[in-house]
Design a protein around this motif. Sequence first.
Motif, PDB file in Angstrom:
ATOM      1  N   LYS A 684       0.841  -1.199   0.000  1.00 46.84           N
ATOM      2  CA  LYS A 684       0.000   0.000   0.000  1.00 46.84           C
ATOM      3  C   LYS A 684       0.882   1.258   0.000  1.00 46.84           C
ATOM      4  CE  LYS A 684      -1.438   2.180   3.374  1.00 46.84           C
ATOM      5  NZ  LYS A 684      -1.737   2.308   4.795  1.00 46.84           N
ATOM      6  N   ASP A 685       1.922   1.224   0.851  1.00 44.91           N
ATOM      7  CA  ASP A 685       2.841   2.359   0.909  1.00 44.91           C
ATOM      8  C   ASP A 685       3.490   2.587  -0.449  1.00 44.91           C
ATOM      9  OD1 ASP A 685       2.174   2.726   3.459  1.00 44.91           O
ATOM     10  OD2 ASP A 685       3.996   1.844   4.333  1.00 44.91           O
ATOM     11  N   SER A 689       3.199   5.918  -2.747  1.00 44.87           N
ATOM     12  CA  SER A 689       4.342   6.731  -3.183  1.00 44.87           C
ATOM     13  C   SER A 689       4.420   6.728  -4.709  1.00 44.87           C
ATOM     14  CB  SER A 689       5.637   6.227  -2.542  1.00 44.87           C
ATOM     15  OG  SER A 689       6.033   5.029  -3.134  1.00 44.87           O
ATOM     16  N   SER A 690       4.057   5.580  -5.329  1.00 46.75           N
ATOM     17  CA  SER A 690       4.070   5.540  -6.791  1.00 46.75           C
ATOM     18  C   SER A 690       3.050   6.527  -7.355  1.00 46.75           C
ATOM     19  CB  SER A 690       3.734   4.132  -7.283  1.00 46.75           C
ATOM     20  OG  SER A 690       4.621   3.217  -6.748  1.00 46.75           O
ATOM     21  N   VAL A 691       1.836   6.499  -6.776  1.00 50.89           N
ATOM     22  CA  VAL A 691       0.776   7.364  -7.267  1.00 50.89           C
ATOM     23  C   VAL A 691       1.208   8.823  -7.150  1.00 50.89           C
ATOM     24  CG1 VAL A 691      -1.553   8.228  -6.845  1.00 50.89           C
ATOM     25  CG2 VAL A 691      -1.105   5.774  -6.840  1.00 50.89           C
ATOM     26  N   THR A 692       1.720   9.200  -5.984  1.00 47.52           N
ATOM     27  CA  THR A 692       2.098  10.609  -5.802  1.00 47.52           C
ATOM     28  C   THR A 692       3.230  10.968  -6.745  1.00 47.52           C
ATOM     29  OG1 THR A 692       3.341   9.820  -3.893  1.00 47.52           O
ATOM     30  CG2 THR A 692       1.296  10.977  -3.446  1.00 47.52           C
ATOM     31  N   HIS A 693       4.146   9.996  -6.938  1.00 49.64           N
ATOM     32  CA  HIS A 693       5.245  10.265  -7.853  1.00 49.64           C
ATOM     33  C   HIS A 693       4.712  10.507  -9.260  1.00 49.64           C
ATOM     34  CE1 HIS A 693       9.286   9.998  -9.478  1.00 49.64           C
ATOM     35  NE2 HIS A 693       8.782   9.231 -10.450  1.00 49.64           N
ATOM     36  N   GLU A 694       3.783   9.641  -9.680  1.00 53.98           N
ATOM     37  CA  GLU A 694       3.229   9.767 -11.024  1.00 53.98           C
ATOM     38  C   GLU A 694       2.429  11.065 -11.163  1.00 53.98           C
ATOM     39  OE1 GLU A 694       3.754   7.844 -13.639  1.00 53.98           O
ATOM     40  OE2 GLU A 694       5.079   6.560 -12.452  1.00 53.98           O
ATOM     41  N   LEU A 695       1.811  11.495 -10.066  1.00 49.24           N
ATOM     42  CA  LEU A 695       1.035  12.740 -10.112  1.00 49.24           C
ATOM     43  C   LEU A 695       1.959  13.951 -10.181  1.00 49.24           C
ATOM     44  CD1 LEU A 695      -1.785  12.093  -7.478  1.00 49.24           C
ATOM     45  CD2 LEU A 695      -2.038  12.254  -9.955  1.00 49.24           C
TER      46      LEU A 695
END
Lengths: 919, 66
Positions: A684-685, A689-695
């Motif tokens: 989940k972590d 972090s992946s999602v925020t990075h991609e955003l």
Amino acid sequence: MLTGTVVVAASFAYLMLLFAVAWYGDRRAEQGRSIIANPWTYAMSLAVYCTAWTYFGSVGRAASGGVWFLPIYLGPTLAMSLSWIVMLKMIRISRTYRITSIADFIASRYGKSHLLGGLVTIIAVVGMVPYIALQLKAISSGYSVLTGSDDSGVFPFATASWFNDGTLYVALTLAVFTVLFGARHLDAAERHEGMVAAIAFESVVKLLAFLVVGGFVTWSVYEGFGDIFARAFANPDLAALLSLQTASTAGYGGWFAMTLLALLSVIFLPRQFQVTVVENVNEQHLRRATWLFPAYLLLINIFVLPIALGGLLYFGRGTVDPDTFVLSLPLAHGEKALALLAFIGGLSAATGMVIVETIAVSTMVCNDLVMPLLLSTKRFKRNVHPDLTGLLLGIRRGAIVVVLLLGYLYFRLAGEAYALVSIGLISFAAVAQFAPAMLGGMYWRGGTRDGAFAGLLAGFVVWAYTLMLPSVAKSGWLDRDFLDQGLFGLDYLRPEQLFGLAGLDSISHALFWSLTANIACYVLVSLARVPTGQEATQATLFVDVFSRGQDAPATFWRGRAQVQDLQPLVARFLGAERARRMFEAYARERGVRSIEELKPDAGLVQFAETQLAGAIGSASARVMVSSVVQEEPLGLDEVMDILDEASQVRAYSHELEEKSQALEAATAELRAANERLTELDRLKDDFMSSVTHELRTPLTSIRAFSEMLLDDPKIDLKDRTRFLTIIVSETERLTRLVNQVLDMAKIESGHAEWHNTDIDMRELVGHAAETTDQLFRDRGAVLEIDLPDAAPHLRADRDRLLQVLLNLLSNAAKFVPDGAGVARVRLSAETGQLRVDVTDNGPGIAPEQLGVIFEKFRQGGDERSRPQGTGLGLPISRQIVEHFGGRLWVQSRPGEGATFSFVLPLPLESERGAGHAMT
Amino acid sequence: MMRRGLAGQRLVAAFLGGALLFNYPVLSLLDRSEPFFGMPMLWVCLFAVWAALIAVVAWIAERGAR
């Protein structure tokens, strides 16, 4: 011939040597460096079984019965092979409950009964008297052969009156020595280290002496075994001795009876009990004795038959008593020193037996006969004797002297009418009477005091009537009439043919009737009533001795006594100093500092009673302790309750064990679950972090270009348009990403909406190809479409499936090489499913990447070269395909392109039918 | 612990074997009149069986000690 002085001096010198050995043994024991604490000494001390009977009598027996001397030694060999089962249990029981004699053993087993202890003692004394007489006879006749004071050697001192009878002095001398060996001081455990050392030494001496004489006869007088036997075969009288059938009339039944008798004797003779059980230092020593003692017996018997045959060949039958061949053969050949050595060997055998036997018997007489009587007299109870150790020692010494004098009396009465072996067998048969009560007591819980008493009494009476009385009658001291005509002239009561049983030799006959009566009474009377609480307690303690701990004897009664009462009581019998030391040791064991702090509980009473039992026997100890203890004896029910409790505790502990195992299994499961949760948490972590990075990446560029536009209003139109185009495309990318994340979350959580319709996959694939056609053209690539002529419809969400196809096709468009790309989409119908393959000729996927490309935000290819993407396309596609029950996978090799395939199951015929009916 | 283990059972087996060999009818088979190398058959056989039994028991007892 030797002079009497030489023989007497040599004998005394030898006895002194023995005494020195015993003294040394005692001293070493006091220093804590025991010389008997090893298996060899232990095995040698068991050889006290070989008495003057073996030494002189076996030869006499062989001279009249050939190999018939052997059962007396084969029986013990068989018994010893069972020693690890029977004797070990006796040792463990005796050690745990401080049992010091057979009488104590039986009395203690059947509820600490005075009556039983007394009866066993009487049987032992009466039974052992002929045996002791045998030793006296052997010594005295040996002496007369050596000194030539009687020409025939058969009837020594027959005509002498008692006061100048050498045998009486022999008996008294032995009594003095026995007192010196065994009753100088009192030992709580009745252990005599010095005596055992002396006995082991004696065993070696008698074996060596006998082997030397045997070797002399075999190889010096004759020319080896072959020569002796050849001569014997030549003589019809002697040849008959070499076969079992012709040598004796007793037959195989007699042989079996003799073996059984010896088997029981080696376990239950008082002296064997003394050395095997009471004097045992370490249970493990029994292991070696199991074979070493039989090996000793074998060695000492090898030369018996050769000596007997040699003597008969040399002297002829009837001239010299075969019992004395061991002495007369060397003498006849002028070997005086050898004859003296042989006599010393015989003396060794006789004294060893007398010392141990009388010590064992005197312990019984003192603890189980005299003390109970003394303790029950009113006068004794009233008088407070401060110290009884002197009295105890006095009783024992007196008992030793009395037993030896009784032996002498029997010798005078009956000794001359019998050969040595026959006398010994009478004693063996008496000892065999202990077997049912002892063995039954160790392995059967049901035996009761009454049963044991009835059995012992019946066996003893039958023994006395069928063996003891005839032996006295045959020597002329009783009217012989009852032998021939039966008691009161009743024919069927003839002692040697009881109830008309003929055809057995007297020993087998007596053994059969006495053991039958014994066992029958023991079993039947025992079964007549339920055991009392006390009996049941002791039965459990004895039978289950191995399963109970050695350290914690169970207390089956409630009682409390002050240490101030108990210590003086123990001191009266063991001496004040020793009692104080014992209680101090016990206090230390219990972890308290002084004797006064000891808790007045059942354990303390048990301790005091056990200590006393060693000195005065368990039954007397019980009486003495109960005189100062306030106690309530437990009834049978309560004992059974305690036993039940114990078994319940066992059951509980078993249950507990099972539960703890289940707990362990549950713990393991929990641990695994926890690991899984941790892993999910980590995923989940990672996802966050992946999602925020991609955003952040599109946001950063949107912001950068927006700021440039804001900061510089004079920026030219061309750049402005370019910047705005980038901002729009990045915003689109953001929207796509957010949509996909939401999509993903919906699908995973099961909240996604699915609008299922009938889908023609041919049409769908064509539509997808059209949609992506521009993409491929931009890359200068070709998309080949391979559709079947017809394909079954399936039921699914059209938009979702289109999403999957678009995703796979756009991926292919991204990865094909610039200008030379070829992609191919193929639809095929298989049994029960539809399959779609999307193949490209891109760089392919490395094997280690194959698994991860379906994970969220994990894109294939290396960081720099890979085209833009959200990293969510494939995971979402897979979720969608799996939602419809299909499968999505990839096959690829680096450099050879990749093939993404998925299959979707077709609806079953019936469902399809239903579907059509509905539409 | 040797008591309950294999050694204990072996010793019982040795006992039973010995009891069989030292009694009728096996004993009657050994009781022959013809000599065995100049020595009585019965005497030689009894001692041989005896020695063998002791050897077996020794092997069992000492082996169990390990």
